[in-house]
Design a protein around this motif. Sequence first.
Motif, PDB file in Angstrom:
ATOM      1  N   ASP A 308       0.855  -1.182   0.000  1.00 22.37           N
ATOM      2  CA  ASP A 308       0.000   0.000   0.000  1.00 22.37           C
ATOM      3  C   ASP A 308       0.895   1.237   0.000  1.00 22.37           C
ATOM      4  OD1 ASP A 308      -2.996  -0.838   0.496  1.00 22.37           O
ATOM      5  OD2 ASP A 308      -1.778  -2.126   1.788  1.00 22.37           O
ATOM      6  N   VAL A 309       0.637   2.132  -0.952  1.00 25.37           N
ATOM      7  CA  VAL A 309       1.436   3.347  -1.075  1.00 25.37           C
ATOM      8  C   VAL A 309       0.493   4.524  -1.295  1.00 25.37           C
ATOM      9  CG1 VAL A 309       3.287   4.530  -2.294  1.00 25.37           C
ATOM     10  CG2 VAL A 309       3.312   2.029  -2.132  1.00 25.37           C
ATOM     11  N   GLY A 310       0.594   5.530  -0.450  1.00 26.35           N
ATOM     12  CA  GLY A 310      -0.158   6.766  -0.627  1.00 26.35           C
ATOM     13  C   GLY A 310       0.784   7.935  -0.769  1.00 26.35           C
ATOM     14  N   SER A 311       0.501   8.849  -1.690  1.00 32.62           N
ATOM     15  CA  SER A 311       1.417   9.965  -1.904  1.00 32.62           C
ATOM     16  C   SER A 311       0.655  11.260  -2.145  1.00 32.62           C
ATOM     17  CB  SER A 311       2.357   9.686  -3.081  1.00 32.62           C
ATOM     18  OG  SER A 311       1.656   9.688  -4.302  1.00 32.62           O
ATOM     19  N   ILE A 312       1.298  12.349  -1.772  1.00 33.40           N
ATOM     20  CA  ILE A 312       0.810  13.708  -2.028  1.00 33.40           C
ATOM     21  C   ILE A 312       1.953  14.471  -2.685  1.00 33.40           C
ATOM     22  CG2 ILE A 312      -0.119  15.829  -1.037  1.00 33.40           C
ATOM     23  CD1 ILE A 312      -0.981  14.195   1.394  1.00 33.40           C
ATOM     24  N   ARG A 313       1.698  14.997  -3.873  1.00 36.11           N
ATOM     25  CA  ARG A 313       2.718  15.793  -4.565  1.00 36.11           C
ATOM     26  C   ARG A 313       2.184  17.192  -4.820  1.00 36.11           C
ATOM     27  NH1 ARG A 313       6.243  13.601  -9.491  1.00 36.11           N
ATOM     28  NH2 ARG A 313       7.231  12.660  -7.666  1.00 36.11           N
ATOM     29  N   LEU A 314       2.881  18.165  -4.285  1.00 26.12           N
ATOM     30  CA  LEU A 314       2.568  19.578  -4.524  1.00 26.12           C
ATOM     31  C   LEU A 314       3.609  20.160  -5.463  1.00 26.12           C
ATOM     32  CD1 LEU A 314       1.939  18.913  -1.276  1.00 26.12           C
ATOM     33  CD2 LEU A 314       1.117  21.269  -1.370  1.00 26.12           C
ATOM     34  N   GLN A 315       3.150  20.932  -6.426  1.00 27.60           N
ATOM     35  CA  GLN A 315       4.062  21.488  -7.422  1.00 27.60           C
ATOM     36  C   GLN A 315       3.685  22.932  -7.702  1.00 27.60           C
ATOM     37  OE1 GLN A 315       5.420  18.951 -10.771  1.00 27.60           O
ATOM     38  NE2 GLN A 315       4.484  20.495 -12.101  1.00 27.60           N
ATOM     39  N   HIS A 316       4.688  23.812  -7.746  1.00 20.27           N
ATOM     40  CA  HIS A 316       4.436  25.213  -8.056  1.00 20.27           C
ATOM     41  C   HIS A 316       5.436  25.686  -9.104  1.00 20.27           C
ATOM     42  CE1 HIS A 316       3.115  29.338  -7.560  1.00 20.27           C
ATOM     43  NE2 HIS A 316       4.393  29.709  -7.480  1.00 20.27           N
ATOM     44  N   ASP A 317       4.888  26.289 -10.148  1.00 20.82           N
ATOM     45  CA  ASP A 317       5.698  26.840 -11.237  1.00 20.82           C
ATOM     46  C   ASP A 317       5.834  28.340 -11.015  1.00 20.82           C
ATOM     47  OD1 ASP A 317       6.893  27.640 -13.565  1.00 20.82           O
ATOM     48  OD2 ASP A 317       5.603  26.438 -14.872  1.00 20.82           O
ATOM     49  N   PHE A 318       7.062  28.791 -10.690  1.00 27.43           N
ATOM     50  CA  PHE A 318       7.309  30.201 -10.456  1.00 27.43           C
ATOM     51  C   PHE A 318       7.433  30.991 -11.756  1.00 27.43           C
ATOM     52  CE2 PHE A 318       8.934  28.137  -6.632  1.00 27.43           C
ATOM     53  CZ  PHE A 318       8.353  28.911  -5.626  1.00 27.43           C
ATOM     54  N   GLY A 319       7.548  30.272 -12.881  1.00 26.34           N
ATOM     55  CA  GLY A 319       7.805  30.931 -14.145  1.00 26.34           C
ATOM     56  C   GLY A 319       9.293  31.099 -14.369  1.00 26.34           C
ATOM     57  N   GLY A 320       9.648  31.382 -15.589  1.00 24.50           N
ATOM     58  CA  GLY A 320      11.058  31.562 -15.914  1.00 24.50           C
ATOM     59  C   GLY A 320      11.874  30.294 -15.777  1.00 24.50           C
ATOM     60  N   GLY A 321      11.208  29.126 -15.828  1.00 24.02           N
ATOM     61  CA  GLY A 321      11.912  27.854 -15.744  1.00 24.02           C
ATOM     62  C   GLY A 321      12.125  27.332 -14.337  1.00 24.02           C
ATOM     63  N   TRP A 322      11.564  28.007 -13.306  1.00 22.74           N
ATOM     64  CA  TRP A 322      11.752  27.581 -11.922  1.00 22.74           C
ATOM     65  C   TRP A 322      10.537  26.795 -11.448  1.00 22.74           C
ATOM     66  CZ3 TRP A 322      16.158  28.019  -9.107  1.00 22.74           C
ATOM     67  CH2 TRP A 322      17.159  28.837  -9.646  1.00 22.74           C
ATOM     68  N   LEU A 323      10.804  25.597 -10.910  1.00 22.27           N
ATOM     69  CA  LEU A 323       9.721  24.698 -10.497  1.00 22.27           C
ATOM     70  C   LEU A 323      10.060  24.110  -9.128  1.00 22.27           C
ATOM     71  CD1 LEU A 323       7.055  23.442 -11.666  1.00 22.27           C
ATOM     72  CD2 LEU A 323       8.448  21.482 -12.361  1.00 22.27           C
ATOM     73  N   THR A 370       8.395   9.263   3.784  1.00 28.44           N
ATOM     74  CA  THR A 370       9.432  10.060   3.136  1.00 28.44           C
ATOM     75  C   THR A 370       8.855  11.392   2.684  1.00 28.44           C
ATOM     76  OG1 THR A 370      10.499   8.050   2.320  1.00 28.44           O
ATOM     77  CG2 THR A 370      11.140  10.115   1.285  1.00 28.44           C
ATOM     78  N   ASN A 371       9.590  12.468   2.935  1.00 27.11           N
ATOM     79  CA  ASN A 371       9.245  13.779   2.399  1.00 27.11           C
ATOM     80  C   ASN A 371      10.440  14.284   1.597  1.00 27.11           C
ATOM     81  OD1 ASN A 371       9.308  17.001   2.744  1.00 27.11           O
ATOM     82  ND2 ASN A 371       7.202  16.259   2.660  1.00 27.11           N
ATOM     83  N   GLN A 372      10.180  14.618   0.339  1.00 23.45           N
ATOM     84  CA  GLN A 372      11.254  15.012  -0.565  1.00 23.45           C
ATOM     85  C   GLN A 372      10.873  16.309  -1.267  1.00 23.45           C
ATOM     86  OE1 GLN A 372      13.195  11.861  -2.922  1.00 23.45           O
ATOM     87  NE2 GLN A 372      12.800  13.092  -4.744  1.00 23.45           N
ATOM     88  N   THR A 373      11.782  17.275  -1.273  1.00 22.78           N
ATOM     89  CA  THR A 373      11.555  18.563  -1.921  1.00 22.78           C
ATOM     90  C   THR A 373      12.609  18.778  -2.997  1.00 22.78           C
ATOM     91  OG1 THR A 373      10.631  19.510   0.107  1.00 22.78           O
ATOM     92  CG2 THR A 373      11.375  21.043  -1.577  1.00 22.78           C
ATOM     93  N   ASP A 374      12.151  19.169  -4.196  1.00 26.11           N
ATOM     94  CA  ASP A 374      13.051  19.431  -5.319  1.00 26.11           C
ATOM     95  C   ASP A 374      12.785  20.825  -5.861  1.00 26.11           C
ATOM     96  OD1 ASP A 374      14.348  16.652  -6.062  1.00 26.11           O
ATOM     97  OD2 ASP A 374      12.230  16.236  -5.718  1.00 26.11           O
ATOM     98  N   LEU A 375      13.840  21.566  -6.107  1.00 21.94           N
ATOM     99  CA  LEU A 375      13.751  22.865  -6.760  1.00 21.94           C
ATOM    100  C   LEU A 375      14.635  22.845  -7.995  1.00 21.94           C
ATOM    101  CD1 LEU A 375      12.867  25.880  -6.799  1.00 21.94           C
ATOM    102  CD2 LEU A 375      14.927  26.368  -5.454  1.00 21.94           C
ATOM    103  N   THR A 376      14.037  23.107  -9.147  1.00 25.20           N
ATOM    104  CA  THR A 376      14.787  23.134 -10.402  1.00 25.20           C
ATOM    105  C   THR A 376      14.601  24.491 -11.064  1.00 25.20           C
ATOM    106  OG1 THR A 376      12.923  22.162 -11.610  1.00 25.20           O
ATOM    107  CG2 THR A 376      14.579  20.655 -10.752  1.00 25.20           C
ATOM    108  N   GLY A 377      15.629  24.919 -11.769  1.00 24.27           N
ATOM    109  CA  GLY A 377      15.526  26.209 -12.443  1.00 24.27           C
ATOM    110  C   GLY A 377      16.706  26.499 -13.326  1.00 24.27           C
ATOM    111  N   GLU A 378      16.672  27.656 -13.941  1.00 22.62           N
ATOM    112  CA  GLU A 378      17.719  28.075 -14.869  1.00 22.62           C
ATOM    113  C   GLU A 378      18.101  29.520 -14.595  1.00 22.62           C
ATOM    114  OE1 GLU A 378      16.065  27.581 -18.733  1.00 22.62           O
ATOM    115  OE2 GLU A 378      16.126  25.381 -18.676  1.00 22.62           O
ATOM    116  N   PHE A 379      19.378  29.824 -14.772  1.00 27.51           N
ATOM    117  CA  PHE A 379      19.846  31.193 -14.677  1.00 27.51           C
ATOM    118  C   PHE A 379      21.160  31.300 -15.445  1.00 27.51           C
ATOM    119  CE2 PHE A 379      21.789  29.010 -11.116  1.00 27.51           C
ATOM    120  CZ  PHE A 379      23.086  29.495 -11.083  1.00 27.51           C
ATOM    121  N   GLU A 380      21.635  32.507 -15.600  1.00 25.45           N
ATOM    122  CA  GLU A 380      22.860  32.743 -16.350  1.00 25.45           C
ATOM    123  C   GLU A 380      23.853  33.534 -15.509  1.00 25.45           C
ATOM    124  OE1 GLU A 380      21.881  34.644 -20.005  1.00 25.45           O
ATOM    125  OE2 GLU A 380      20.793  32.902 -20.814  1.00 25.45           O
TER     126      GLU A 380
END
Length: 762
Positions: A308-323, A370-380
Motif C-alpha cells: 500500500d502506497v499513498g502519496s501527495i505531490r505539490l508542485q508550483h511553477d514560479f515561471g522563468g523555468g523555476w519549479l 518520506t518527504n522530498q523537496t526538489d527545486l529546479t531552475g535556470e539562470f545565467e
Amino acid sequence: MPSPQAFISSQASSPKRLLASALGLALLPIAAHAADADAPKEDQAKKLEGVKVDATTVNSTSPKFTAPLLDTPRAVTVIPQAIMQETGAVSLLDALRTVPGITFGAGEGGNPNGDRPFIRGFDSQSSLFIDGVRSSGSQSREVFDIEQIEVTKGPSSAYTGRGSAGGSVNLVTKAPKAQNFVTGSVGVGTDNYRRGTVDWNQAVNDDVAFRLNAMAHENDIPDRNGPDFSRWGIAPSVTFGMKSATSVTLSYYHLQSDDTPDSGLPYNNPFAATSPNAGLNGNGEPIKVPHDTYYGLLKRDFQKQKTDVGSIRLQHDFGGGWLLRNTTVYSRVTNDYIWTQPDDSQGNFLVNGGIWRRNNNRISAVTALTNQTDLTGEFETGAIKHSIATGIEIGNEKTHRSSYSVDPAVNAADTHNTGSIVNGACTRKYGIGAASNYWCTSVLNPNPNDPWSGLISGGLNPVRVTTDTRSAWAFDTATLSEQWLLNLGVRFDNFRTRSTSVTTATNAVATLKNDSNFWNYQAGVIYKPVSNGSIYLSYGTSSNPPGVDAGDGSDAIALSNADLKPETSRNLELGTKWDVLDNRVSLTAAVFRSEKTNARVALTGVRGGPMANVGEQRVDGIELGISGNITAQWQVFAGYTYLDSELVKASPAAPGDQGNQFPNTPKNSATLWTTYAITPALTIGGGAYYMDKVYGNTANTKWVPSYTRFDAMASYEINHNLTLQLNIQNLTNKYYFDKAYASHYATVAPGRSAILSANFKF
C-alpha cells in the motif's frame, strides 16, 4: 477464447469485484464515444498505433537530471510502456529482461524472496525507486500502473543516496492527464493465464483530472508442475490545478498477491576434500532432471504480499523555468512466505537419490514515510547558462520481521526435520516420504501433493529495525558554449539505523546500530560536435552502509558489520549518444570501469563471524544500445553489454577466490526486441535474449549455463478501438535458469507459453 465476462467471473472474489467495478466505471465514458462510431475513419497510414515518423526519443523524469538524456553524462536506459505491452511484460522482472547487463538474484536465508536485480554485477535490491522515492520492503513489483522504467547504471549515490553501487531502477507511475481516454486489456493463455487491466483517465474540468488503473491476474508457471501467481491491484490518482501554477496530485496504490513460489533445482554440488562425499563430486551446475520437476510442497508452501502506497505531490511553477516540487509518500509492504529450497548441501542427491525440502520463511512488515523537496531552475552567469536542481529528503523506515517454526522436533533425539548427512531425513534414520513427514522426497519422482501435517507457528526470533535518513543535494549543468557542457553534482547523507533482535529459545536481546555520514559526487564533461550528438566523460561515486536495506533485504546490519564504514564505489565512464534519423532513433555506447575499494568481507570462514572493509572488486565493461523507429514500420529496442568482473582482493577466509568472476555477472549479454508493421493493421515482432554463463558464488564452483531465449508477437488492429495481440514467450521452450543462488539452488525459468490479448482504447 473466453469472453471478457467469462474471464471476470472466473476470478477470485476480490479481483472479481475490483475488475468488474473498474470496467463498469470505464464503460461510462465509452458510452459517450458511441456516437462517433460511424465517423469517417482516419487515413490508414496514420492509424498505426506506436509507429511514428516524428521524434520518438524519450527522456528521464528525474528532476536531478538537469539536461536531456542526450546531454546527461550517464548510461541511462528508459523502457517505455509500449515495449512492456508489446513484449507481454507483467512484472518488473519481465520488463528488465529487455535490458542487457541485468540479472536477478535468488532469495534464501537473509535474502528475502522478491525483486533482487543485479546491475553491472552489483546487488541493487535496495536501489529501487517509485517516482524518484525509495521503494522500501522486499516485494515482487507489477507494471500495470507503470508509464516507463528508468535504469541508471554505474555508482550513482549522488542521485539516489545509499546503495546504488551498480545503478538504480526508477518506476514512473501513470499520472492524471488533461484528456479523456480509456485503455485496457483482457488476456487469456496457456497454463491458466488470465489477466485484465483498465486505465481510465477523465478530465473532470479544465483544472481537475482523475485516473484509475486496475488489474487482476493469475497464471500457472509454464512447465513447472505446481507454482502459480495470483494477484490484483488498484491505483487511483487525482490532480487539482492541471492548468494552474500550483497543482496537487493525490495517489494511492494497492497490490495484493497470493502465490505458490517456485523451489528451483539444487546444484550438483562439488564437495570439499574433507567431506565424506568428496569422491562423489558434482560439477556445480544444476542437476539434470525434466523441466517440470518441482520439489515444493503445495500443502505447505505459500507467499502472500501486500503493498500500500499513498502519496501527495505539490508542485508550483514560479515561471522563468523555476519549479518547486514537494512529495510526501507513506508506504507499507508485507511479505509472508514459506517456500521450499531444494537443499543438497548434505549430499543426499549423490548418496541416496533424495532431496531435502528445506524451508525458507519470513514474516515482514516495512513502513516508510518520506518527504522530498526538489527545486529546479535556470539562470545565467555572464555567457554561461546554468540548469540546476537542488533538494532535501527526510525519511523514516521501520521494519518488523520474524520467522516461522515449521514442524519442530519433539525432543533432542528427533532429527526428522533436519538435513544432516549423519542421521538426517534423507539418510539412514529417516527415509524418503512419510518417515520424514515428507521433508525428504525423491530426486526423480517428487510429489508436490504429498500430505503435510507439521505444526507451523509464527513469531520466531523477532527483529525490529528503524532507519532514519537526512539528505541534501545539488546538481548543475553549465552550458559553456554550443559544444561544451559541464555537469556537476554533490549529495550528503546522514544515515542512522537501529536493530533490536530477540532469540526466542533463550530470550536473549541484541541491540545494534550504525551511524554514517557520507558525501557522494557526480562530474561529467560533455562535448557536442553537432546538436543531435554528444560525447561525454563522467565520474561518479556511491556509498553502501551496513543496514542499507532498512532491515528487509540482503544486506542487513549484523553483529559482524555494525561498526564498519560504508562501502565506497566509483565509476569512470566514456560514452557517446546520438539521436539520428530525425530524432527517431537513439544510439548509445559506453566503456566504463566500476570499482568497490573497501568491500565488506568475512575475516574467517565462520558464518556470522567478524568482517572488515578490506575487499576490492572491479568491473570493466562495454555497453551498446539502440532504440526507436528506423522506418515508419520498423521499430527496434536492443542492447549489448560486456562485463569483465574480478574479485581483485578477496576475503582472507577464501583467498582462492581472488581473481574470480563476480556472482550473477555474465561476461556477455544481449537483448533484441523488434517489430515491423506489415500493413497498417498487422504488426509482427520478435525478441532474442542471450545470457552468458553465470556463477552463483565467489568461489565460481556453482553456476548456471548460458542460454538464448526467443519470443514472438503478432498484433492485428480490428478497428481504431480494438487490437488483438498474440505473444509466444520462450518460443523454443528453452530449459534455462534465470536466478542463481550462492549455495544451494538455481531458479528454473518458465517454459513456453502463449497469450492472446484484446487491447482496447477509447
